[in-house]
Design a protein around this motif. Structure first.
Motif, PDB file in Angstrom:
ATOM      1  N   THR A   2      28.164 -30.057 -15.649  1.00 51.26           N
ATOM      2  CA  THR A   2      27.514 -31.318 -15.994  1.00 51.26           C
ATOM      3  C   THR A   2      28.380 -32.497 -15.584  1.00 51.26           C
ATOM      4  O   THR A   2      29.588 -32.357 -15.318  1.00 51.26           O
ATOM      5  N   SER A   4      29.256 -34.831 -17.504  1.00 50.80           N
ATOM      6  CA  SER A   4      30.234 -35.060 -18.591  1.00 50.80           C
ATOM      7  C   SER A   4      31.506 -34.247 -18.345  1.00 50.80           C
ATOM      8  O   SER A   4      32.627 -34.726 -18.576  1.00 50.80           O
ATOM      9  N   ARG A  31      26.937 -40.913 -12.214  1.00 55.31           N
ATOM     10  CA  ARG A  31      25.489 -40.811 -12.348  1.00 55.31           C
ATOM     11  C   ARG A  31      24.775 -41.633 -11.269  1.00 55.31           C
ATOM     12  O   ARG A  31      23.746 -41.231 -10.734  1.00 55.31           O
TER      13      ARG A  31
END
Length: 424
Positions: A2, A4, A31
């Motif tokens: 991910t 994160s 992102r």
């Protein structure tokens, strides 16, 4: 993996070097690269790591996107730094775009777009620039350089000589290309905005080209006025060889074509033996379409459109000083596929035995006028078998040669026996 997790990994690398990064800022950058620009996660991680390392003045935390790259090695999905010369500026198609054009180095050239929201400095035609952290995506099947708010634009004062690399026509790909080719065939413009269209050829093959009218063009968004070379384009002269530098190579329905509005073209004194990759088909001419026979063309230079019976041109209105021409529009059917064919004057004269001068004389003395020529041509060719060779574009065969198919008597007898018929 991910975003994160990637954010956490980047943060730890920077913290190990004594920096105190903002994790929210890191994830926001990641992102944006991944979701807005389509960059893969690995490349996004390398780019953000390198950018933050530069911001915090630390070393040894990853690869840098500031490594200078040659243009021909660039592929979509990368963030890159290049140095190149602005060889063309084109009018932006949207207010959100500040500049569009072509940038080139000694290895190749590619299209670029500069977004207005980043308020970037305007780049000038003919000058070299260093572009750091630009993103590469794909546009019409070719790499396209996007210059955004995070891109650093620096003018390179040293004007390095730039010699375009010539590509054989058979090896062209979508994007930007330079060719040495001969203008071998001019076609009737099919759109009001076309200045000229036709066929270029070299030893490896042929390709369609088009020059678009650019009346009133002269500004590239917020940038400076485009140079004279990119505005009033000159028409090519038939049978002349040209060096065409930085033309836009587009693909449509699997076929390539050149748009010369971004290009600089210079006549060459040499000659080229053009290798024609022609299509050859055999079949019966099953239809002769209206618009065939003796026609009138607009005499205005650069127009050449077909006039109506009232001598009306859709662009230049009434043209009493028209010129006559011959053509044949029809359908050739080989029993499997029917193809639209277009034959110009020389082919029609050879096929029907009617010259342009004879056709004009007949039309002016016959009560049916130009219709008489249509009927004579139709009666001469309809239902007969031909071998036609030419170049196929847009679903139509542009015929360069057409010869009647003569059946051998023995072969004809065999066909009649198979069909159960009798000779007449």
């Amino acid at each position: 993996m991910t975003l994160s997790e990637v954010t956490e990994r980047i943060s730890r690398k920077l913290e190990a070097k004594g920096a105190q990064p903002d994790r929210q800022k890191i994830e926001s950058r990641l992102r944006r690269l991944v979701e807005e620009f389509g960059v893969n996660a690995d490349e996004a991680e390398r780019t953000v790591t390198a950018d933050l390392a530069r911001e915090y003045n630390v070393t040894g935390v990853g690869s840098s996107s500031t490594e200078l790259r040659p243009i021909h090695e660039i592929v979509p999905g990368e963030w890159v730094t290049i140095e190149g010369k602005i060889v063309a500026l084109t009018p932006p198609v949207s207010p959100s775009i500040a500049q569009t054009g072509i940038i080139a180095d000694s290895s190749g050239a590619m299209r670029f777009v500069t977004w207005a929201r980043g308020n970037p400095p305007a780049m000038e035609y003919g000058h070299w620039y260093r572009l750091e952290s630009a993103v590469v995506d794909e546009y019409k099947g070719a790499p396209n350089l996007k210059i955004h708010s995070g891109t650093t634009i620096s003018r390179v004062e040293e004007d390095t000589p730039l010699l375009p690399s010539i590509t054989p026509i058979a090896e062209l790909k979508p994007g930007v290309g330079s060719v040495r080719a001969k203008f071998i065939q001019e076609w009737e413009a099919s759109h009001d905005r076309m200045l000229q269209t036709g066929l270029l050829g070299d030893e490896t093959g042929t390709i369609k080209f088009v020059i678009w009218k650019e009346e009133g063009a002269g500004s590239s968004g917020t940038g400076p006025a485009a140079p004279k070379e990119t505005l009033g384009k000159d028409k090519l002269e038939l049978d002349v060889v040209y060096n065409v530098f930085y033309a836009t190579v587009d693909e449509y329905n699997g076929r390539l074509s050149l748009a010369l509005n971004t290009a600089m073209y210079i006549a060459d004194e040499g000659d080229i033996e053009v290798g024609r990759a022609e299509t050859e088909i055999q079949g019966a001419l099953v239809h002769v379409a209206p618009g065939s026979g003796l026609i009138k063309r607009c005499p205005v230079e650069g127009c050449n459109r077909t006039l109506s019976r009232q001598n009306y041109c859709p662009v230049h209105e009434i043209q009493p000083e028209f010129r006559y021409d011959l053509r044949l529009k029809g359908v050739l059917d080989d029993g499997v596929r029917a193809r639209n064919v277009l034959m110009q004057r020389e082919v029609v004269e050879a096929l029907t035995g009617i010259t342009l001068e004879e056709a004009v004389q007949i039309a002016e003395t016959n009560p049916l006028g130009m219709d008489e020529i249509f009927y004579r041509i139709r009666n001469a060719v309809l239902g007969r078998y031909y071998t036609c060779g030419g170049n196929e574009f847009g679903g139509r065969l542009l015929v360069n040669s057409c010869n009647p198919i003569v059946f051998e008597p023995a072969e004809l007898a065999g066909l009649l026996n198979r069909a159960g018929g009798e000779p007449a």
